[in-house]
Design a protein around this motif. Structure first.
Motif, short mmCIF file in Angstrom:
data_model
loop_
_atom_site.label_atom_id
_atom_site.label_comp_id
_atom_site.label_asym_id
_atom_site.label_seq_id
_atom_site.Cartn_x
_atom_site.Cartn_y
_atom_site.Cartn_z
N GLY A 11 0.84 -1.22 -0.06
CA GLY A 11 0.12 -0.11 0.09
C GLY A 11 0.94 1.26 0.10
O GLY A 11 1.66 1.41 0.84
N SER A 12 0.82 2.04 -0.96
CA SER A 12 1.79 3.31 -1.14
C SER A 12 0.82 4.54 -0.97
O SER A 12 1.21 5.69 -1.47
CB SER A 12 2.29 3.00 -2.51
OG SER A 12 1.27 3.48 -3.50
N GLY A 13 -0.17 4.47 -0.12
CA GLY A 13 -1.08 5.75 0.41
C GLY A 13 -0.19 6.61 1.19
O GLY A 13 1.04 6.44 1.41
N THR A 14 -0.89 7.19 2.10
CA THR A 14 -0.26 8.35 2.80
C THR A 14 0.55 7.49 3.98
O THR A 14 1.81 7.91 3.99
CB THR A 14 -1.41 8.94 3.86
OG1 THR A 14 -2.56 9.54 2.69
CG2 THR A 14 -0.88 10.02 4.76
N MET A 15 0.02 6.27 4.53
CA MET A 15 0.89 5.70 5.30
C MET A 15 2.01 5.02 4.77
O MET A 15 2.90 4.92 5.33
CB MET A 15 0.07 4.84 6.49
CG MET A 15 -0.91 5.79 7.06
SD MET A 15 -0.15 7.43 8.04
CE MET A 15 0.52 6.37 9.46
N GLY A 16 1.54 4.19 3.87
CA GLY A 16 2.44 3.35 3.14
C GLY A 16 3.64 3.89 2.52
O GLY A 16 4.79 3.62 2.83
N ASP A 34 1.34 -1.91 -4.68
CA ASP A 34 -0.04 -1.22 -4.73
C ASP A 34 -0.55 -2.03 -5.87
O ASP A 34 -0.10 -2.73 -6.63
CB ASP A 34 0.19 0.20 -4.75
CG ASP A 34 -1.24 0.82 -3.98
OD1 ASP A 34 -2.41 0.43 -4.03
OD2 ASP A 34 -0.98 1.82 -3.15
N ALA A 85 -0.17 -1.70 4.84
CA ALA A 85 -0.78 -0.32 4.84
C ALA A 85 -1.77 -0.12 3.85
O ALA A 85 -1.99 0.97 3.27
CB ALA A 85 0.33 0.69 5.09
N VAL A 86 -2.64 -1.09 3.60
CA VAL A 86 -3.64 -0.68 2.67
C VAL A 86 -4.77 -0.17 3.28
O VAL A 86 -4.86 -0.05 4.51
CB VAL A 86 -4.08 -2.00 1.79
CG1 VAL A 86 -2.92 -2.57 1.04
CG2 VAL A 86 -4.90 -3.18 2.68
N LYS A 93 -7.88 -6.06 3.87
CA LYS A 93 -6.77 -6.33 4.53
C LYS A 93 -6.74 -7.93 4.75
O LYS A 93 -5.58 -8.56 4.54
CB LYS A 93 -6.93 -5.82 6.10
CG LYS A 93 -6.59 -4.34 6.03
CD LYS A 93 -6.20 -3.61 7.51
CE LYS A 93 -6.10 -2.22 7.49
NZ LYS A 93 -4.84 -1.66 6.82
N ILE A 96 -5.28 -9.50 1.73
CA ILE A 96 -3.81 -9.09 1.61
C ILE A 96 -3.00 -9.99 2.45
O ILE A 96 -1.88 -10.60 2.10
CB ILE A 96 -3.42 -7.52 1.89
CG1 ILE A 96 -4.07 -6.55 0.78
CG2 ILE A 96 -1.89 -7.30 2.01
CD1 ILE A 96 -3.23 -6.67 -0.64
N THR A 114 -2.98 -1.03 10.57
CA THR A 114 -4.61 -0.43 10.93
C THR A 114 -4.55 0.47 11.72
O THR A 114 -3.95 0.52 12.78
CB THR A 114 -5.31 -1.66 11.14
OG1 THR A 114 -6.74 -1.29 11.48
CG2 THR A 114 -4.80 -2.64 12.39
N HIS A 138 1.36 0.41 14.67
CA HIS A 138 0.34 1.33 14.23
C HIS A 138 1.32 2.72 14.36
O HIS A 138 1.66 3.51 15.60
CB HIS A 138 -0.71 1.66 15.21
CG HIS A 138 -1.68 2.66 14.98
ND1 HIS A 138 -2.40 3.27 15.94
CD2 HIS A 138 -2.05 3.24 14.00
CE1 HIS A 138 -3.05 4.12 15.45
NE2 HIS A 138 -2.90 4.17 14.20
N ASN A 141 0.51 9.42 11.80
CA ASN A 141 0.71 10.68 10.34
C ASN A 141 1.14 12.00 10.88
O ASN A 141 0.41 12.40 11.67
CB ASN A 141 -0.76 10.58 9.64
CG ASN A 141 -0.73 11.37 8.31
OD1 ASN A 141 0.39 11.34 8.03
ND2 ASN A 141 -1.81 11.72 7.95
#
Ligand SMILES: NC(=O)c1ccc[n+]([C@@H]2O[C@H](COP(=O)([O-])OP(=O)(O)OC[C@H]3O[C@@H](n4cnc5c(N)ncnc54)[C@H](O)[C@@H]3O)[C@@H](O)[C@H]2O)c1
Length: 429
Positions: A11-16, A34, A85-86, A93, A96, A114, A138, A141
């Motif tokens: 997962g390459s979003g905000t957190m990934g 991703d 980190a999806v 989840k 994955i 999560t 966890h 951000n």
């Protein structure tokens, strides 16, 4: 030193992207995956964004290889730590996690990032052997800036896995690690969400008493060691859409008698904003917005929740401190009803969410930027006075305050390095 040298981030979003960047910056070999090439490349671009670069040295981006779930999942077998980190949807989840189990190297460690879904729900029915390697990490951000990482073992996670990850998170990623339990929202968000939802519900009464949104934020910030955003400014940052779905998760997963149950939904006025898409900063405004005047000056405005109109936001300032919440003024009662209630809530959650007060205090300081943790604040207020106030108001005295009252001790902390444990005795930190 940790022996984790490589990380696969799913997962390459905000957190990934944030986790991948931090690991790459610390010289780890990183694989970022991703759903498709475009998405993952966008994630990678965020890492090197010129305005807000996530790396200390641009060349560290070379530590990151990218790929897609469909083509490259098998490559995770070459990585020491696999961090999922999806998107926060349990069925995604779980899918994955099934893939991780198929492709991972048996000596790798696995975690989910999560924000609040219990690990037992994500991994329900998965093999025991796999579960030994799995836990929750966890991060908060933005990953680069927020010190906190909550480390949560599942029922079957081996001690060695927690130990290895803990060393890596502290020594290599330089995070502040707190140890929580596999309960809804873990530590920081459990208490932080109570504070926010209780705040919104109390806000409605406070407005009737002429305490404006700006006044509430001025009270729930500097005077009591909270960040300058206060309550409404913080929710503008998070977004009412996130608050709405966090509330749904709490409604489903909070224990039956939990005090937070009464405050898991948005009050009518906030629900109204949610329904019309006025969510916060991401939509150009929520409770506050920045408007431009005819002279092209920036003007901060606040939304009047009763009249449904924007008004210029007033600068408010209160020259008060923590003990305002013990005072019988309208402002004092408001701070007690929000912050005081949050302190009492935290003091009732040991050992449910953490084994001791230090983990709770660190979670709120490192994850929510509180200057002092709940138990440090209770010490400032003097626990005896808080118990007296609870008794006067016929409010249940929470567990840790009761333990303290029944011991021969007066405060949660002694000097700098001893804290009161659940047996009412001081223990070295
Ligand atoms: N954003 C935060 O402040 C924050 C803080 C702590 C933890 N978290 C948690 O971290 C996780 C990721 O959050 P985020 O903010 O990075 O979200 P995000 O929306 O920025 O990224 C989510 C990622 O999931 C991927 N995704 C979407 N649908 C998918 C599918 N069907 N299969 C596989 N991947 C899919 C997306 O492509 C995207 O890269 C969530 O569990 C979230 O709760 C978020």
């Amino acid at each position: 030193m940790s022996n984790i040298k490589s990380v696969a981030v799913l997962g390459s979003g905000t957190m990934g992207a944030g986790i991948a960047a931090l690991a790459a910056d610390r010289d780890c070999k990183v694989l970022l995956l991703d759903i498709d090439k475009d998405t993952v490349e966008k994630g990678k671009m965020k890492i090197v964004n010129e305005k807000k670069p996530m790396l200390s040295k641009p060349s560290n981006i070379e530590n990151i290889a990218t790929g897609t779930f469909e083509k490259d999942f098998h490559k995770i077998s070459d990585y020491d730590w696999i961090c999922e980190a999806v998107v926060e949807k349990i069925e995604i989840k779980r899918k994955i996690f099934n893939e991780i189990e198929n492709y991972m190297n048996k000596s790798s460690l696995v975690s989910s990032n999560t924000s609040g879904i219990p690990l037992k729900d994500i991994t329900k029915g998965m093999h025991e052997d796999f579960l030994k390697s799995v836990c929750i990490t966890h991060f908060f951000n933005p990953v680069k800036i927020m010190k906190l990482c909550e480390l949560i073992p599942g029922e079957k996670t081996s001690k060695e896995v927690i130990q290895k990850l803990s060393i890596f998170l502290k020594d290599t990623l330089e995070k502040g690690v707190v140890y929580g339990k596999d309960t809804v929202n873990f530590i920081g968000n459990r208490i932080g969400c109570f504070f926010m939802f209780k705040g919104l519900h109390e806000g409605k009464n406070a407005r009737k008493n002429n305490i404006s949104i700006e006044k509430m934020d001025a009270l729930l910030s500097k005077p009591i060691g909270l960040p300058p955003t206060g309550l409404y400014g913080l929710i503008d940052l998070i977004g009412l859409d996130v608050m709405y779905s966090v509330g749904k998760n709490l409604e489903f997963n909070l224990p039956k008698n939990d005090l937070g149950r009464d405050f898991v939904s948005l009050p009518d006025e906030e629900l109204n904003l949610y329904n019309k898409g006025q969510l916060g900063r991401k939509t150009g405004g929520g409770f506050y917005r920045i408007n431009r005047t005819i002279e092209d000056q920036k003007l901060k405005e606040v939304y009047d929740l009763e009249d449904n109109i924007w008004k210029p936001a007033l600068r408010e300032n209160f020259n008060v401190s923590y003990d305002v919440m013990l005072k019988d003024t309208i402002e004092g009662q408001f701070v007690w009803n929000v912050m005081g209630a949050s302190l009492l809530y935290a003091a009732d959650l040991i050992p449910e969410i953490a084994d001791d007060i230090v983990n709770i205090d660190n979670a709120m300081k490192w994850g929510f930027a509180w200057e002092k943790g709940p138990f440090e604040i209770l010490d400032i207020l003097v626990p005896e006075k808080v118990v007296e106030k609870c008794k006067n108001l016929r409010v249940k005295v929470p567990k840790m305050l009761e333990i303290l009252s029944n011991s021969k001790n007066k405060f949660f902390y002694k000097e700098k390095n001893e804290f009161l444990n659940i047996h009412g005795e001081y223990q070295k930190i």
